[in-house]
Scaffold this active site. Sequence first.
Site, mmCIF file in Angstrom:
data_model
loop_
_atom_site.group_PDB
_atom_site.id
_atom_site.type_symbol
_atom_site.label_atom_id
_atom_site.label_comp_id
_atom_site.label_asym_id
_atom_site.label_seq_id
_atom_site.Cartn_x
_atom_site.Cartn_y
_atom_site.Cartn_z
ATOM 1 N N LEU A 24 14.330 -9.600 -20.816
ATOM 2 C CA LEU A 24 15.522 -9.663 -21.644
ATOM 3 C C LEU A 24 16.579 -10.024 -20.263
ATOM 4 C CD1 LEU A 24 15.796 -6.667 -23.770
ATOM 5 C CD2 LEU A 24 15.624 -8.948 -24.542
ATOM 6 N N LYS A 48 11.031 9.039 -25.584
ATOM 7 C CA LYS A 48 11.183 10.279 -26.408
ATOM 8 C C LYS A 48 10.588 11.409 -25.544
ATOM 9 C CE LYS A 48 10.719 9.017 -31.401
ATOM 10 N NZ LYS A 48 12.207 9.728 -31.690
ATOM 11 N N GLU A 142 10.048 0.096 -29.695
ATOM 12 C CA GLU A 142 10.847 -0.144 -30.614
ATOM 13 C C GLU A 142 12.213 -0.831 -30.164
ATOM 14 O OE1 GLU A 142 13.179 2.113 -34.596
ATOM 15 O OE2 GLU A 142 13.616 2.776 -32.389
#
Length: 209
Positions: A24, A48, A142
């Site tokens: 990115l 997580k 995600e």
Amino acid sequence: MDTLELVKFIMTYKFAINEITTKLNILNEEFKYVHDYNPIENISSRVKTPESILQKVKKKNCDLSIMSIKENIKDIAGVRITCSFISDVYKVYEMLQKQKDIDVVQCKDYIKSPKPNGYQSLHLIIRIPVFLSDRVEDTYVEIQIRTKAMDFWASLEHKIYYKFGKEIPENLTNELKEAALSAIELDKKMERLHEEVKLIKNIENVNEV
């Protein structure tokens, strides 16, 4: 599953985030060089915790094995991208799709079809190879892409949601929905201004020639 095995498993997701953020940043820098403009305002990420993963395993009622967790819980690694304009959201999405080693396995467009509470964002589940010393691990990440206005609303909604123990009073729910609609209108207005600025700039460039 022992603790060491779980730690090694989670590390793979950290490496996947590193790969995505590197891509990115390269795309953003290249875009600035070619177009004199940055489509990405900010990139944040999270993995997580083991506790959060185990809670989701119980919630989904899936097997407590590496393979089962990997295939059933695809948001262990998360990357959030904020952009100035709605068009930038789709530019970033398009650039990610063109990366040969990124496989977009799911796309949920909550910008074109907002959630009932007014939430907006483009949600992707992508799969990316992580090259380790002894193997290659295809890893799910995600990715949420949204404008700064959408991110501001979502952040405040999240805080209010948990402050009231996930039971938001009806009057606040209605006000949040109105605020979401205001954010949508703001994004649309800023998009129009953005297009006008580009048009003026293009005309100036033609006149200079």
